[in-house]
Design an enzyme around this catalytic site. Sequence first.
Site, mmCIF file in Angstrom:
data_model
loop_
_atom_site.group_PDB
_atom_site.id
_atom_site.type_symbol
_atom_site.label_atom_id
_atom_site.label_comp_id
_atom_site.label_asym_id
_atom_site.label_seq_id
_atom_site.Cartn_x
_atom_site.Cartn_y
_atom_site.Cartn_z
ATOM 1 N N GLY A 19 0.843 -1.201 0.000
ATOM 2 C CA GLY A 19 0.000 0.000 0.000
ATOM 3 C C GLY A 19 0.874 1.245 0.000
ATOM 4 N N ALA B 171 1.728 3.428 -2.145
ATOM 5 C CA ALA B 171 1.345 4.656 -2.854
ATOM 6 C C ALA B 171 0.250 5.428 -2.130
ATOM 7 C CB ALA B 171 0.882 4.323 -4.278
ATOM 8 N N GLY B 172 -0.314 4.845 -1.089
ATOM 9 C CA GLY B 172 -1.380 5.519 -0.347
ATOM 10 C C GLY B 172 -0.833 6.576 0.591
ATOM 11 N N MET C 177 -0.981 6.816 3.937
ATOM 12 C CA MET C 177 -0.224 6.261 5.055
ATOM 13 C C MET C 177 0.993 5.493 4.570
ATOM 14 S SD MET C 177 -1.095 7.000 8.155
ATOM 15 C CE MET C 177 -0.418 5.625 9.083
ATOM 16 N N ALA D 79 -3.949 -1.624 8.055
ATOM 17 C CA ALA D 79 -5.197 -1.606 7.288
ATOM 18 C C ALA D 79 -6.373 -1.895 8.216
ATOM 19 C CB ALA D 79 -5.145 -2.643 6.164
ATOM 20 N N HIS E 214 -13.239 11.749 11.108
ATOM 21 C CA HIS E 214 -12.197 11.501 10.108
ATOM 22 C C HIS E 214 -12.470 12.278 8.828
ATOM 23 C CE1 HIS E 214 -11.189 8.102 12.733
ATOM 24 N NE2 HIS E 214 -10.035 8.043 12.105
ATOM 25 N N LYS F 211 -12.196 8.336 4.038
ATOM 26 C CA LYS F 211 -12.112 7.074 4.786
ATOM 27 C C LYS F 211 -13.239 6.155 4.348
ATOM 28 C CE LYS F 211 -11.669 5.283 9.509
ATOM 29 N NZ LYS F 211 -10.508 4.458 9.127
ATOM 30 N N GLY G 56 -11.567 1.691 13.041
ATOM 31 C CA GLY G 56 -11.043 0.583 13.823
ATOM 32 C C GLY G 56 -10.713 0.994 15.249
ATOM 33 N N THR G 57 -10.239 2.220 15.401
ATOM 34 C CA THR G 57 -9.923 2.718 16.744
ATOM 35 C C THR G 57 -11.181 2.804 17.596
ATOM 36 O OG1 THR G 57 -8.066 3.995 15.876
ATOM 37 C CG2 THR G 57 -8.928 4.652 18.025
#
Length: 248
Positions: free
Chosen positions: A10, A12-13, A15, A77, A133, A137, A143-144
Amino acid sequence: MERIRVAVIGAAGRMGSTVCTAVEGADDLDLVARIDVGDELADLGGADVAVDFSVPDASPGNVAHCISRGVHVVVGATGWDESRLAAVRADLAKTPDLGVLVAPNFALGAVLMMKFAQQAARFYESVEIVELHHPNKVDAPSGTAANTARLIGEARADAGLPPMPDATEQDPDGARGAQLHGVHVHSVRLRGLVAHQEVLLGGEGEMLTIRHDSFDRVGFMPGVLTGVRKVAAHPGLTVGLEHYLDLG
């Protein structure tokens, strides 16, 4: 000091690219592969550790491939539910020396927020979570937030607390938000935000607010690099960066 070879999935994203920069700037790490959509995972560039910041649909397959290649994995992820975690545990049973870290959040402040919320939850009658967020997203709740709700729900159950008071009888449009582990969770998606969460704890005559704000993705990097450096020393599946930290 033995250097750790790192592959980023991942890459190129938003994060993933930040992780690549952080790895390249670390004295004890070598970035050996940048992998993104359309690239073959293959041998992962000979990596010791892979960092997966891909998308929810791709992440389980990526992790399974890393395990099959004997590569430790640090997963950022989202979308990791119990069924997916169970599949990782089954794969790891065949390679007991391998470590996989799945972390809902790598910001050290966010980890502390979840820990503090878990500790405080048993003292308050009511608890709710608001997560905020950026609008790009793809999943809600975060997830948090889901992990925070789980920790709060477990703490309240261990303390023998009853369900939270709520007289709502009609809510056809879901204004009260999702309910996870008995905790209401509200998701906000707003241009200009990065990643933010607050836990509201209420009792008679008072409220405690525990809030964490991430303003830039570089704030996640100390936690990511901690995961990269420690995952090999924690064989099996670990869920949550807090298990790599000395939080008591």
